[in-house]
Design a protein around this motif. Structure first.
Motif, PDB file in Angstrom:
ATOM      1  N   PRO A 125      26.601 -49.198  14.550  1.00  0.00           N
ATOM      2  CA  PRO A 125      26.878 -50.624  14.336  1.00  0.00           C
ATOM      3  C   PRO A 125      26.191 -51.474  15.400  1.00  0.00           C
ATOM      4  O   PRO A 125      26.192 -51.136  16.580  1.00  0.00           O
ATOM      5  CB  PRO A 125      28.404 -50.706  14.444  1.00  0.00           C
ATOM      6  CG  PRO A 125      28.882 -49.336  14.075  1.00  0.00           C
ATOM      7  CD  PRO A 125      27.839 -48.408  14.622  1.00  0.00           C
ATOM      8  N   GLU A 135      35.250 -39.197   0.425  1.00  0.00           N
ATOM      9  CA  GLU A 135      33.912 -39.537   0.866  1.00  0.00           C
ATOM     10  C   GLU A 135      32.967 -38.365   0.680  1.00  0.00           C
ATOM     11  O   GLU A 135      31.838 -38.521   0.212  1.00  0.00           O
ATOM     12  CB  GLU A 135      33.943 -39.955   2.341  1.00  0.00           C
ATOM     13  CG  GLU A 135      32.575 -40.389   2.853  1.00  0.00           C
ATOM     14  CD  GLU A 135      32.610 -40.869   4.274  1.00  0.00           C
ATOM     15  OE1 GLU A 135      32.497 -39.997   5.156  1.00  0.00           O
ATOM     16  OE2 GLU A 135      32.749 -42.065   4.506  1.00  0.00           O
ATOM     17  N   ARG A 176      22.659 -45.146   0.905  1.00  0.00           N
ATOM     18  CA  ARG A 176      23.229 -45.861   2.042  1.00  0.00           C
ATOM     19  C   ARG A 176      22.734 -45.209   3.319  1.00  0.00           C
ATOM     20  O   ARG A 176      22.537 -43.993   3.363  1.00  0.00           O
ATOM     21  CB  ARG A 176      24.761 -45.853   1.988  1.00  0.00           C
ATOM     22  CG  ARG A 176      25.330 -46.723   0.878  1.00  0.00           C
ATOM     23  CD  ARG A 176      26.765 -46.345   0.523  1.00  0.00           C
ATOM     24  NE  ARG A 176      27.330 -47.235  -0.475  1.00  0.00           N
ATOM     25  CZ  ARG A 176      27.065 -47.188  -1.775  1.00  0.00           C
ATOM     26  NH1 ARG A 176      26.226 -46.277  -2.251  1.00  0.00           N
ATOM     27  NH2 ARG A 176      27.629 -48.040  -2.623  1.00  0.00           N
ATOM     28  N   LYS A 182      23.245 -44.409   7.411  1.00  0.00           N
ATOM     29  CA  LYS A 182      24.202 -44.354   8.505  1.00  0.00           C
ATOM     30  C   LYS A 182      23.464 -44.605   9.813  1.00  0.00           C
ATOM     31  O   LYS A 182      22.521 -43.897  10.163  1.00  0.00           O
ATOM     32  CB  LYS A 182      24.923 -43.006   8.568  1.00  0.00           C
ATOM     33  CG  LYS A 182      26.011 -42.970   9.652  1.00  0.00           C
ATOM     34  CD  LYS A 182      26.787 -41.675   9.640  1.00  0.00           C
ATOM     35  CE  LYS A 182      27.881 -41.681  10.718  1.00  0.00           C
ATOM     36  NZ  LYS A 182      28.635 -40.421  10.764  1.00  0.00           N
ATOM     37  N   GLY A 220      30.356 -54.413  12.193  1.00  0.00           N
ATOM     38  CA  GLY A 220      30.341 -53.851  10.852  1.00  0.00           C
ATOM     39  C   GLY A 220      30.583 -52.357  10.833  1.00  0.00           C
ATOM     40  O   GLY A 220      30.928 -51.735  11.834  1.00  0.00           O
ATOM     41  N   ASP A 221      30.362 -51.788   9.656  1.00  0.00           N
ATOM     42  CA  ASP A 221      30.529 -50.359   9.439  1.00  0.00           C
ATOM     43  C   ASP A 221      29.264 -49.631   9.873  1.00  0.00           C
ATOM     44  O   ASP A 221      28.201 -50.231  10.008  1.00  0.00           O
ATOM     45  CB  ASP A 221      30.807 -50.109   7.946  1.00  0.00           C
ATOM     46  CG  ASP A 221      31.412 -48.730   7.707  1.00  0.00           C
ATOM     47  OD1 ASP A 221      30.667 -47.745   7.886  1.00  0.00           O
ATOM     48  OD2 ASP A 221      32.591 -48.654   7.348  1.00  0.00           O
ATOM     49  N   SER A 222      29.356 -48.319  10.070  1.00  0.00           N
ATOM     50  CA  SER A 222      28.165 -47.540  10.404  1.00  0.00           C
ATOM     51  C   SER A 222      27.314 -47.268   9.162  1.00  0.00           C
ATOM     52  O   SER A 222      26.165 -46.856   9.285  1.00  0.00           O
ATOM     53  CB  SER A 222      28.562 -46.216  11.054  1.00  0.00           C
ATOM     54  OG  SER A 222      29.347 -45.447  10.169  1.00  0.00           O
ATOM     55  N   SER A 227      22.550 -53.991  10.306  1.00  0.00           N
ATOM     56  CA  SER A 227      23.686 -53.253  10.845  1.00  0.00           C
ATOM     57  C   SER A 227      24.365 -54.159  11.864  1.00  0.00           C
ATOM     58  O   SER A 227      23.865 -54.347  12.968  1.00  0.00           O
ATOM     59  CB  SER A 227      23.219 -51.956  11.512  1.00  0.00           C
ATOM     60  OG  SER A 227      24.278 -51.327  12.197  1.00  0.00           O
TER      61      SER A 227
END
Length: 362
Positions: free
Chosen positions: A72, A18, A67, A69, A95-97, A91
Motif C-alpha cells: 500500500p 480468497e 489484480r 498485489k 488502501g488495500d494491497s 496503490s
C-alpha cells in the motif's frame, strides 16, 4: 475463549474463499519478464523491488480478471492490456494491497505490461504477484524487442510534473508519468526496450544546489547499484546491454551559479569511461536541455564536448552530443516549469532522427 475461536474460524473462512476465488502467481515466477533495475527474490513469499522509475513487468495471463498485489502506498502504475488504451492505477497509502486492474475480459490469453510511472525512492515499491481467475495461470514468457535503450538523467528524464499544467504550487506523484517522457516515446518509436536510471535533483558532479566542490551521492557514485543508494545489491550489467545510452545530466550541477567547469568536464569524462567499460558496443549520447540556457547551457555543452573529445582521443568514436531546444513556453510547462507532455513529445521528435542517423534503425 469461544469468541476467539469463532473469530479464528471466520478468518479461516475468508482466507479459504480468497484461495478458492483466485489463483495467486508470485513475483519470482520465471514467466514474469522484468525490464529495469529490479531485485527479484523468493524471500517473503516472492518479491520484486526497485526504486527507479520506468520499471516494467511483462507477462501473458489467462482468464477474465487480474489484480496486482503490491505494498500500500507504492504509488502509480500505467497498465497496458492487450491493444487497449493505457490507463493509470494507484496503490494508495490507506488502501488495500490488492490493486484492481481488469475484470470481465474474454476468457482467453491476454498480454499485460505494468509500468511503474513515478520515482520509487520514497515509496519503496514491492510487487508480490498477480491474482488470476481460479484454475488460470500465466502463459509463456513474452518475447520482448531485441533493440535496447537506456536513459540516465534527472527530473526531466523522470517525467517530473509532466502531467501538471504549470500552475501547481506543490509537486504530487500524480503529476509524474514516465511513459510520456522523451525517453519512452523515443524507445517506442523504434520498438525498443528501455530502462531508466534517473532521480530528480541528481547531478554528475554535484546535485541541485549542492556543494560547489562536489557531492558524494551523485549519479556516477550511485550507478553501479541496483537500487538508489551506495549499499546493497550491485547491478549485473550483463543482464541488460543497451544499443544506445542517453545521458541527460548537468542541469542540477549548474543550478547554483557557483559551479566549477573543470569538475563538471572531468565528471563527464569519467562517467563516459565508466559507461564504456560496462557497455563496450553501445552508442553513448550526451544530451542537454531543456531547462537551461545562456551561460549554463554553454558550459554544459563544453563539458560534454570535452568528454566526447576524450573518448575520441582513446579511439572511441561512438560517443555523441545532442542538444534539445531550450524550453521557451511554446509547449507550455509542467509542474515547477519542468517540461510538459507536449514539450517531451517535441523532444522525442528531435531525438528520433538523430538516433536513426547514428544507428541506422528505421
Amino acid at each position: 475463549m469461544k469468541k476467539i475461536f469463532l473469530c479464528f474460524v471466520f478468518l479461516l473462512a475468508l482466507l479459504t474463499v480468497e484461495a478458492r476465488e483466485y489463483n495467486y502467481v508470485r513475483a519470482h515466477d520465471n514467466r514474469f519478464v522484468y525490464v529495469g533495475r529490479v531485485s527479484v527474490s523468493a524471500a517473503e513469499g516472492g518479491t520484486a523491488k526497485w526504486t527507479y522509475p520506468g520499471v516494467q513487468i511483462h507477462c501473458v495471463f489467462e482468464g477474465t480478471s487480474v489484480r496486482m498485489k503490491t505494498n500500500p502506498g507504492s504509488g502509480f502504475y500505467v497498465i497496458n492490456l492487450d491493444d487497449e488504451e493505457p490507463f493509470k492505477v494507484e496503490s494508495q497509502q490507506d488502501g488495500d494491497s490488492l490493486v484492481f486492474i481488469a475484470d470481465g475480459l474474454d476468457d482467453t490469453s491476454h498480454r499485460l505490461t505494468i509500468t511503474y510511472c513515478q520515482e520509487g525512492l520514497l515509496r519503496k515499491p514491492v510487487f508480490y504477484g498477480l491474482y488470476l481467475d481460479p484454475n488460470r495461470t500465466l502463459g509463456r514468457r513474452p518475447k520482448l524487442p531485441s533493440r535496447k535503450m537506456e536513459f540516465i538523467g534527472n527530473s526531466i528524464t523522470c517525467g517530473y510534473g509532466i502531467e501538471g499544467d504549470g500552475s501547481e504550487k506543490k509537486f504530487s506523484y500524480s503529476q509524474q508519468n514516465i511513459t510520456l517522457t522523451y525517453g519512452a516515446l523515443t524507445a517506442q518509436a523504434f520498438g525498443a526496450q528501455y530502462i531508466v536510471v534517473a532521480r530528480s535533483g541528481i547531478g554528475i558532479y554535484r546535485n541541485n544546489n549542492g556543494n560547489v566542490n562536489g557531492d558524494r551521492m551523485v549519479m556516477p557514485t550511485l550507478y553501479p547499484y541496483t537500487q538508489f543508494g551506495t549499499s546493497g545489491e550491485r547491478w549485473d550489467f550483463s543482464r541488460y546491454q543497451p544499443d544506445v545510452v542517453c545521458v541527460n545530466l548537468g542541469t542540477n550541477d549548474t543550478t547554483n551559479p557557483r559551479y566549477i567547469n573543470s569538475k563538471l568536464a572531468d565528471a563527464f569524462k569519467r562517467f563516459v569511461r565508466t559507461l564504456r567499460q560496462h557497455y563496450p558496443h553501445a552508442k553513448i549520447v550526451l544530451l542537454t536541455g531543456t531547462m537551461i540556457s545562456g551561460q549554463r547551457l554553454a558550459d554544459v555543452k563544453a563539458a560534454q564536448q570535452a568528454a566526447v573529445d576524450d573518448a575520441r582521443s582513446r579511439g572511441d568514436r561512438e560517443v555523441y552530443r545532442f542538444d534539445f531546444d531550450p524550453a521557451d513556453g511554446t509547449y507550455g510547462y509542467g509542474t515547477h516549469r519542468h517540461p510538459s507532455a507536449r514539450q517531451h513529445a517535441h523532444m522525442a521528435e528531435q531525438l528520433i532522427p538523430f538516433i536513426q542517423r547514428i544507428t541506422g534503425w528505421d
